[in-house]
Design an enzyme around this catalytic site. Sequence first.
Site, PDB file in Angstrom:
ATOM      1  N   GLU A   1       9.809  -6.941  -2.335  1.00  0.00           N
ATOM      2  CA  GLU A   1      10.221  -5.811  -3.161  1.00  0.00           C
ATOM      3  C   GLU A   1      11.673  -5.961  -3.572  1.00  0.00           C
ATOM      4  O   GLU A   1      12.069  -5.550  -4.666  1.00  0.00           O
ATOM      5  CB  GLU A   1      10.019  -4.500  -2.424  1.00  0.00           C
ATOM      6  CG  GLU A   1       8.567  -4.082  -2.288  1.00  0.00           C
ATOM      7  CD  GLU A   1       7.931  -4.585  -1.011  1.00  0.00           C
ATOM      8  OE1 GLU A   1       8.551  -5.439  -0.333  1.00  0.00           O
ATOM      9  OE2 GLU A   1       6.820  -4.117  -0.676  1.00  0.00           O
TER      10      GLU A   1
ATOM     11  N   ARG B   1       5.283   7.097   0.467  1.00  0.00           N
ATOM     12  CA  ARG B   1       4.617   6.760   1.732  1.00  0.00           C
ATOM     13  C   ARG B   1       5.612   6.839   2.881  1.00  0.00           C
ATOM     14  O   ARG B   1       6.802   6.598   2.703  1.00  0.00           O
ATOM     15  CB  ARG B   1       4.045   5.348   1.603  1.00  0.00           C
ATOM     16  CG  ARG B   1       3.670   4.692   2.895  1.00  0.00           C
ATOM     17  CD  ARG B   1       3.196   3.265   2.712  1.00  0.00           C
ATOM     18  NE  ARG B   1       3.382   2.528   3.949  1.00  0.00           N
ATOM     19  CZ  ARG B   1       3.059   1.255   4.122  1.00  0.00           C
ATOM     20  NH1 ARG B   1       2.532   0.559   3.138  1.00  0.00           N
ATOM     21  NH2 ARG B   1       3.273   0.666   5.275  1.00  0.00           N
TER      22      ARG B   1
ATOM     23  N   THR C   1       0.847  -1.179   0.000  1.00  0.00           N
ATOM     24  CA  THR C   1       0.000   0.000   0.000  1.00  0.00           C
ATOM     25  C   THR C   1       0.892   1.242   0.000  1.00  0.00           C
ATOM     26  O   THR C   1       1.879   1.250   0.728  1.00  0.00           O
ATOM     27  CB  THR C   1      -0.888   0.012   1.261  1.00  0.00           C
ATOM     28  OG1 THR C   1      -1.587  -1.233   1.321  1.00  0.00           O
ATOM     29  CG2 THR C   1      -1.859   1.171   1.271  1.00  0.00           C
TER      30      THR C   1
ATOM     31  N   ASN D   1      -4.297  -8.253   3.635  1.00  0.00           N
ATOM     32  CA  ASN D   1      -4.349  -6.864   4.062  1.00  0.00           C
ATOM     33  C   ASN D   1      -4.239  -5.884   2.905  1.00  0.00           C
ATOM     34  O   ASN D   1      -4.846  -4.828   2.920  1.00  0.00           O
ATOM     35  CB  ASN D   1      -3.235  -6.599   5.081  1.00  0.00           C
ATOM     36  CG  ASN D   1      -3.408  -5.269   5.770  1.00  0.00           C
ATOM     37  OD1 ASN D   1      -4.467  -4.975   6.293  1.00  0.00           O
ATOM     38  ND2 ASN D   1      -2.381  -4.449   5.738  1.00  0.00           N
TER      39      ASN D   1
END
Lengths: 1196, 337
Positions: A63, A113, A30, A1005
């Site tokens: 990642e 973020r 996210t 999630n």
Amino acid sequence: MADKEPIDGNEAVARSAYALSEVAAIYPITPASNMGEWFDDWASKGHKNIWGTVPIVSELQSEAGAAGAAHGAVSVGALGATFTASQGLLLKVPVMYKVAGELTPMVLHVAARSVATHALSIFGDHSDVMCTRGTGFALLSSGSVQEAHDLAAIAHLATFETRIPFLHFFDGFRTSHEVHKIELLSQDDFKALVDDEAIRQHRARGLNPEHPTLKGSAQNPDVFFQAREACNPWYDACAAKTQAVMDKFAKRVGRAYHLFDYYGHKDADRVVILMGSGIGAVEEAVDALNAKGEKVGVLKVRLYRPFDARAFLKALPVSAKNIAVLDRCKEPGANSEPLFSDVATVLQEAFSSGELKAMPRLLCGRYGLSSKEFAPSMAAAVFAELQKPEPKTRFTIGINDDVTKLSLSYDPAFSTEDAKTTRAVFFGLGADGTVGANKNSIKIIADETDMHAQGYFVYDSKKSGSMTISHLRFGSKPIRSTYLVREAQFVACHSEPLMSRVDVLGLAAPGATFLLNTTTPDKAFDSLPLEAQQAILSKKLKFYAIDAYSVAKDAGLGPRINTVMQVCFFEITKLLPGYMDLIKKTIQKTYGSKSQEIVSKNFKAVENTLKNLREVKVPAKPTATRTRVVELPKEAPEFIHKVTKAIMIGRGDDLPVSSMPADGAFPTATTQWEKRAIALDVPAWDSSTCIQCAKCSFVCPHASIRPKAYPADALKSAPTTFKSVDYRAKDFGPNTKFTIQVAAEDCTGCGLCVEACPAKNKQDAKRKAINMTPFTGELQAAEKENFAFFMSLPEADRTKFDPFTVKGSQLCRPLFEFSGACGGCGETPYIKLATQLFGERMIVANATGCSSIYGGNLPTTPYSQNKDGRGPAWSNSLFEDNAEFGLGFRLALDAQRARALELLRKMKGALGSLADDLANADQKDDAGILAQRRRVDELKKKLAPASDADSKNLLSLADSLLRKSVWIIGGDGWAYDIGYGGLDHVVRSGMNVKLLVLDTEVYSNTGGQQSKATPRGAVARFAAAGKRLPRKDFAMLAASYGNVYVARVAFGSSDAQTVKAFKEAEAYEGPALIIAYSHCIAHGINLSKGLEQQKLAVESGYWPLFRYNPSRIAEGKNPMELDSKAPKIPLQDYIYRETRYRMLTASKPEVAKQLLAEAQKEVEEKWRLLEHLSKLDYSSAKPQTPAEPPQTATAA
Amino acid sequence: MPIDLSAKYLGLKLKSPIVPAACPLGADLDALKKMEEAGAGAVVLPSLFEEQMLSEEQTLVHYLTHSKEQTSEALSYLPEPDEFHIGAPDYADHVRKAKKALSVPVIASLNAATPGGWVRYAREIEQAGADALELNLYHLVSDPTVPGSQVEASDIRIVREACARVKIPVAVKVSPFYSAIANVAAQFVEAGARGLVLFNRFHQPDINLDKIEARPAVNLSTSADLSLPLRWTAILHGRVKASLAVSSGVHTHEDALKAVLVGADAVCVCSELLTSGIGAVSRILKGMRSWMERNEYSSIEQMKGSLSHRNCPDPEAFERAHYVKALSGYHLPAKAR
């Protein structure tokens, strides 16, 4: 003319990236996950890039893996892209140095973020991007959805021109999730802009055995330095070449971008410099201030790295005497924030060289961390500060820093909203369709009119009973307002209970229109709390009401009110003539290819809405007798009253810095103070039917139904409606009473308890001992009192019953309660069980994911404490390091215990037999632990008065003499993918840690992306075409090590086996792994049927239950105990009850058929293997200890 | 004497009157081929259920949307395909394959409960090449406020809608529980039905005593179940302008012969195939042929309806008289006395 569409920032970026990529390596995080999802979705549907091929999309295990794969792809000459944010970007950093060091074109799109520090935050700032400044990537910033679309393309084009890899970033959520009507680049635009020769050159440089080269050499002090400097010409040329691409872009599509763009008064004396979405708010402030005669401006940074000093100086007005540089990040300990440092350096150098005649005064400001609102009022405050003779040279804006006094104050009333732009705010419940309807309305308006349109959606962090607020703007002028609507002409509340929870009408402008969905439209005004009535009267609001639930229900749409409320919005606002037909057209477009029946039902809802919409006659005075004020019990701790309450009622923004724990350590046991009362129906106990099995409690995800056995005389002060019966079992002797009590205000109404109840009413077989009943106000009041009384009853004495049975476990107080997990969650019952069995001595390392969000998201947290204040201590480090984090707990505990034992040995003379008793205590059961606790208390008493160093040290280490249970908890994304390396290492370490894998078979999630636990044949995000390979059999992998206790459990199939597994795992003096089937909303099922799904999973042989206990080998027993029977139903009877599987039968029937056949075969083969293993004879085998026994002594 | 077993049903020429009814066997292409080899005059494919189509579509849409936009991290949980291929495309594909593999007529079957958008599937089935469509009407009206007239009107509307959508003949598989079967049958024919199948067999629930719960159960027919369709075929033969097929209770060649004698154009077999296999078709036909030889019938057409009530002016009175006669002639077995 270019196509215009309302899309969000992630899609805007993905569209450009998709057109210009051959390979994408992805991983969910996210707020960047959606970019990868778009790639996967389009690729699965065969969409092509501009060269006519379908990009290859590959999900990696992390990642870091995605960066590695992207690095590999571009090293061979492919056109590669990847996407990420926050921690994900940090995991890519080592690879980024490599990619840039090799001058390899590549693009990394980042939805910027916050990086987790004292806490995790999914929201936006530049702290992640700033960590990459040294990598050598070019850093290109977008401030709006349109820019994100355009600059994404420019990044892809420029990377080939410059050979510098590009990181293109835009603000997480504010830009990535804002829906905005933008002009789209066409395939022809991309084709016209791309320089094929540059791409051919890149391809030619790729690794190729036909003309081999070697990269990644190891260099020594003699040449490394020179080699590092060899890239300088490319960096020197990068900015100019990027500008050339921007110019070419402008010529083709008409939108001009520069490395730095200035906006404002040409003779501005004050300038703010920043990058990202905050620019829109500053631009509005600039216009407003200049209209008042001030001279201000904003310098927008686009290409932050390489930082082109010349271009910067050229863009900055020479008149700028006072400059504030705003950074959306925090580098603690640094002299200044990064953008400021760059600006200051450039200006100082220019001044020193004489290029700049006067050195401007510079202020360094910090704003917008973790998507903190940044509005024009705040920008105006910064401009005002620049005017002061002695401004704060270091400041923050947007918060109240009452500790270091850095914050600037601002006037919230300062507004720059355009009077002609329509602003609308909608309050809804999560998943009630409100957000979808609003996105739909934006689309209709964008498609059918020339109006500009913007939508931004705010969600709270609960997964059940959550609230959404949609902020919409429509108007003829372009919309730059990158902040929330503060005064709306239209306010809608799609769920009446929200009126009692939040200040809905605080956002209504005077004279605005208010629309309420209420089950009692005739009493719409009277049913409101006093504050809302006063707002309607004082602001002179026009008030409309509708019972949208009835209209939707009558149309066959169940509780989905989106269509009904959308019609109301268009009818009342008159934004669009002929809206009815347009809504119908959209409905047909959305559902037509899927279900005409759904189309018909929505049409019916559209047609029936206006008959039910009414304007409410507002009386002259308020009529309410109740207020919205949330009263907390007096006994709640001070922190709850002062801090938590503010967050609960949506006033967290008002909390000052001093109210926050500086190290991120928050109190536990706080969900008990947040009474959400979100259930429509709650369970009611039929004591005469109950058989006292406590299965209802076992399966409850929120610990909101509990049994208790207690002495009869404790009932003396029981409330009148408190239910009680004689306790059936003999554990506690005669005169023992039993109650099943519901915490109605904490229940989500999921109904799992009813599903689990095996008792049937003798007169009416439909009824059980637990039945759902409407949650009325009367019931709420009664059950509130009953639950409080229930909690005051004494807990059962754990030494008098066996906690390791289904019923026994439920007589133990849960120390995990009332979480924000989904109603019907399949994960939380396992965590709750662990806390019931071991909670008082449990220390939890929790991987990032659902369990860390419902486990640790503010305002309140569910890990709780017993009456003595003991309970789980919990922490979340990262997603990828959780097993290692937990191992560290064990290392520390063992080290502390070793030190304590040494001190006990040293102080034996003073402590006498207590020292030996403490050192040699048997703590294998509750009685042993209790005895040791008493000894530790005695030790502490003895040591407290002492002043010598040994005594003081032993006192501080005394707790380490108590047996602790280290639990490492996380989902399958952690266990099977990103954390697997560490997890594998930890289970192989032999250390005494317990690992609980809450296996939902997807990254739940972040929205259901596939993990290596995703089964064959299921559709998931990143596996839109269906997963082709079987799930990784992690349980068997771990069992193959021979020294790991492994259990595969599914509480819905066998609660008893689950309890047994938890007991054995904890007792095992080494690593223990429990893989727990967790039904999940991402499976596309009704969660109240989760238990049934678990049963079917086991019955079909898909999820065989077993326990592999290496300690049995020493006893000459087979370590493998198979706890379920041979498959007795075909796999399809289990899987085709779930949408994740059925979806493939609807989208690709042939593929589904093939994968089902393969999966069925696999189930049978796996069963044969397990059966074989469970039948092996170990009786003649030489008793052996685990292959690698624990390396460190652990608590006895 | 050569025996002509051919029959006419729904305007189709059948090589025999025996037609395997809609049942799970028909889902298998090899089984269909065996039916043809055994002498079946036509085959009815398994039913495509209205619930199957609508519920699947709606369930998928529901679960695609039910958790959408719930949290900021998970705006949705499942990728959304552009379109669904549910029920009808698979079914139509099966029709196509059956048509390619067989030379006998292929009758598709739709099981419906309510009027609605599902009738478009009838068109898809026709386009796939089905020779006829059997419309299987099924209701369980438990709402005491719903009168029988409303149920009948709804059924007639379904028939009308389906018949309007397709050019191929539509047969209606009728429920035996209408209060005035003859009237309803006539209305179905008026609404466009070219044939009536008597009757639809409803599966009734059973009780599981271990779990103390009701469970769905499959109740296969026996020859004893034949009486009802026999009676109504006899009554309707010649009174409605539609083909008649007897269904429910045909297990032997005697059952099949009785059906033809009272006026059936086709005789549907199901339970017998499920219990004793597809070979039952040839066994029944062999028995029919031999009986016809013994009784000197030369063709199905010749004996069809020879025992119907075509010439009876007042079948109701006739039937009540039979009822009285049957009861008065019944003697309780000794055990019961």
